[in-house]
Design an enzyme around this catalytic site. Sequence first.
Site, PDB file in Angstrom:
ATOM      1  N   TYR A 166       0.821  -1.209   0.000  1.00 23.01           N
ATOM      2  CA  TYR A 166       0.000   0.000   0.000  1.00 23.01           C
ATOM      3  C   TYR A 166       0.862   1.269   0.000  1.00 23.01           C
ATOM      4  O   TYR A 166       0.724   2.126   0.872  1.00 23.01           O
ATOM      5  CB  TYR A 166      -0.966  -0.023   1.201  1.00 23.01           C
ATOM      6  CG  TYR A 166      -2.067  -1.045   1.021  1.00 23.01           C
ATOM      7  CD1 TYR A 166      -3.265  -0.696   0.391  1.00 23.01           C
ATOM      8  CD2 TYR A 166      -1.901  -2.373   1.421  1.00 23.01           C
ATOM      9  CE1 TYR A 166      -4.267  -1.637   0.199  1.00 23.01           C
ATOM     10  CE2 TYR A 166      -2.895  -3.316   1.221  1.00 23.01           C
ATOM     11  CZ  TYR A 166      -4.084  -2.938   0.606  1.00 23.01           C
ATOM     12  OH  TYR A 166      -5.068  -3.860   0.405  1.00 23.01           O
ATOM     13  N   TYR A 178     -11.854  -8.564   6.897  1.00 26.15           N
ATOM     14  CA  TYR A 178     -10.731  -8.471   5.959  1.00 26.15           C
ATOM     15  C   TYR A 178     -10.334  -9.890   5.555  1.00 26.15           C
ATOM     16  O   TYR A 178     -10.101 -10.740   6.416  1.00 26.15           O
ATOM     17  CB  TYR A 178      -9.521  -7.745   6.579  1.00 26.15           C
ATOM     18  CG  TYR A 178      -8.356  -7.741   5.609  1.00 26.15           C
ATOM     19  CD1 TYR A 178      -8.347  -6.862   4.520  1.00 26.15           C
ATOM     20  CD2 TYR A 178      -7.304  -8.653   5.726  1.00 26.15           C
ATOM     21  CE1 TYR A 178      -7.309  -6.893   3.595  1.00 26.15           C
ATOM     22  CE2 TYR A 178      -6.265  -8.679   4.802  1.00 26.15           C
ATOM     23  CZ  TYR A 178      -6.278  -7.801   3.741  1.00 26.15           C
ATOM     24  OH  TYR A 178      -5.261  -7.839   2.815  1.00 26.15           O
ATOM     25  N   ASP A 224     -12.222 -17.855   8.261  1.00 21.49           N
ATOM     26  CA  ASP A 224     -10.910 -17.348   7.857  1.00 21.49           C
ATOM     27  C   ASP A 224     -10.076 -17.161   9.121  1.00 21.49           C
ATOM     28  O   ASP A 224     -10.227 -16.172   9.829  1.00 21.49           O
ATOM     29  CB  ASP A 224     -11.096 -16.028   7.089  1.00 21.49           C
ATOM     30  CG  ASP A 224      -9.761 -15.407   6.673  1.00 21.49           C
ATOM     31  OD1 ASP A 224      -8.705 -15.890   7.139  1.00 21.49           O
ATOM     32  OD2 ASP A 224      -9.792 -14.433   5.904  1.00 21.49           O
ATOM     33  N   LYS A 228      -0.533 -17.125   7.378  1.00 23.47           N
ATOM     34  CA  LYS A 228       0.314 -16.306   8.265  1.00 23.47           C
ATOM     35  C   LYS A 228       1.290 -17.117   9.141  1.00 23.47           C
ATOM     36  O   LYS A 228       2.417 -17.332   8.734  1.00 23.47           O
ATOM     37  CB  LYS A 228      -0.558 -15.359   9.066  1.00 23.47           C
ATOM     38  CG  LYS A 228      -1.145 -14.275   8.144  1.00 23.47           C
ATOM     39  CD  LYS A 228      -1.543 -13.003   8.870  1.00 23.47           C
ATOM     40  CE  LYS A 228      -1.651 -11.839   7.911  1.00 23.47           C
ATOM     41  NZ  LYS A 228      -3.013 -11.498   7.495  1.00 23.47           N
TER      42      LYS A 228
HETATM   43  C1  LIG Z   1      -3.621 -11.468   6.163  1.00 23.31           C
HETATM   44  C2  LIG Z   1      -4.975 -12.005   6.002  1.00 23.31           C
HETATM   45  C3  LIG Z   1      -5.423 -12.491   4.756  1.00 23.31           C
HETATM   46  C4  LIG Z   1      -4.580 -12.437   3.506  1.00 23.31           C
HETATM   47  O1  LIG Z   1      -3.421 -13.215   3.595  1.00 23.31           O
HETATM   48  P1  LIG Z   1      -2.184 -12.871   2.612  1.00 23.31           P
HETATM   49  O2  LIG Z   1      -1.168 -13.925   2.955  1.00 23.31           O
HETATM   50  O3  LIG Z   1      -1.745 -11.485   2.942  1.00 23.31           O
HETATM   51  O4  LIG Z   1      -2.680 -12.994   1.217  1.00 23.31           O
HETATM   52  C5  LIG Z   1      -6.703 -13.017   4.691  1.00 23.31           C
HETATM   53  N1  LIG Z   1      -7.500 -13.064   5.776  1.00 23.31           N
HETATM   54  C6  LIG Z   1      -7.108 -12.616   6.983  1.00 23.31           C
HETATM   55  C7  LIG Z   1      -8.022 -12.728   8.159  1.00 23.31           C
HETATM   56  C8  LIG Z   1      -5.831 -12.050   7.127  1.00 23.31           C
HETATM   57  O5  LIG Z   1      -5.460 -11.585   8.329  1.00 23.31           O
END
Ligand SMILES: *Cc1c(COP(=O)(O)O)cnc(C)c1O
Length: 429
Positions: free
Chosen positions: A20, A148, A249, A278
């Site tokens: 960004y 997100y 997620d 992550k």
């Molecule tokens: C960071 C994140 C993503 C995206 O993962 P990237 O490895 O950056 O593509 C998706 N969902 C959540 C909840 C996240 O924290």
Amino acid sequence: MKGPNSEQLAFDSQHIWHPYSSMINPPSMFPVESAQGVRIRLSDGRELIDGMASWWSAVHGYNHPRLNAAAKGQIDAMSHVMFGGLTHTPAIELARKLVEMTPEPLQRVFIADSGSVSVEVALKMAIQYWHARGKPAKHRILSIRNGYHGDTFGAMSVCDPVNGMHELFSGVLAQQLFAPRPETAFDAPFDPADIAELEQQLAQHQDEIAALILEPVVQGAGGMRFYSPEWLRHARALCDQYDVLLIADEIATGFGRSGELFACNHAGISPDILCLGKALTGGYMTLAATLATAEIAHTISAGGAGCFMHGPTFMANPLACATALESLTLLEEMDWKAEVTRLEKGLKQGLEPARELASVNDVRVLGAIGVIERHEPVSLAEVQPMFVERGVWVRPFGKLIYVMPPYVMSDKDLGTLTAAMVDVVRALD
Ligand SMILES: *Cc1c(COP(=O)(O)O)cnc(C)c1O
């Protein structure tokens, strides 16, 4: 290798996008030479206590001997082979461990390259599932405001449509459905009215909704909010009632961060599809996974396509899988829960003094996540150097000054980190 010199830094600001970032007004960068344990060492020799764990990922700290050995051992065998028609032990043992660690219904594993890709895969699975069941009209996704889920197009379409950083693309994104964010805080008594609109959306649109996607209990980049596990339990029940899949997620929350191994465990529920990323490799390299139930996998495979339609070039990269396997083994061997509980206590204690500051709206802690929310956004250009001067690495976002430290951070370093946070917020007060 040495940290970048001034010529290299000039090249960086002229030629390289950072996350960004602007190419007209490039943000100033701190050149890094190396990282060890919970410390990032800058080129000028200064050491910063890392509050970010490189965006939730470096849970064991940097330059860990066990993770280094796993990666080096795998390099000597093979760094990569294609996953079409070939298989290997790192992928098999990683998948076995993921099936063991995650809730029992999740039995089938797709190994993906990044968090955003694992979300794309999850959305595709949900859509292919209903297609295979003869209900192709069920192809929209219901999401929660303030969510997100990543930066690729499918993932963007389920991020918060207003504050999700992606408003600019709204005309080209798939038109998804949105329910209000949960308002009931993590330990507040649950009010059924808080989930009424979600139920209404499900009732009204069940014939076109494939799945509900959400971040369980902790909404991350969309506001660092912690909500009631009871809300999540109700959402799970509503998905069953209205024949909609639940995608959790847990890319940010997975592997202990919220105080449970997975945030879904706070509510004692299992999703139908789970996204992980992550912390999966302990922050060593990019890798993610999408897990699904056997029923979903079988239904997709019995459908018209006869297969699941996804297969990236670097799928199940052996180097990343071997490192992830060792990271998860380390996690199991350590008492991660005791460490996260210790960090939770230290964060609560250390951040509490910020509560009385006039500029502060809220202070909240869950597991190894600590947040100071201000009334007004901070200027990154102004505050970033203030943290570096105090010997810590914290990267605020909007009104949020937050940390999610490596699990191995000592109480003393955590004290330095939280004191610096309170001090910087006080200086802005
Ligand atoms: C960071 C994140 C993503 C995206 O993962 P990237 O490895 O950056 O593509 C998706 N969902 C959540 C909840 C996240 O924290």
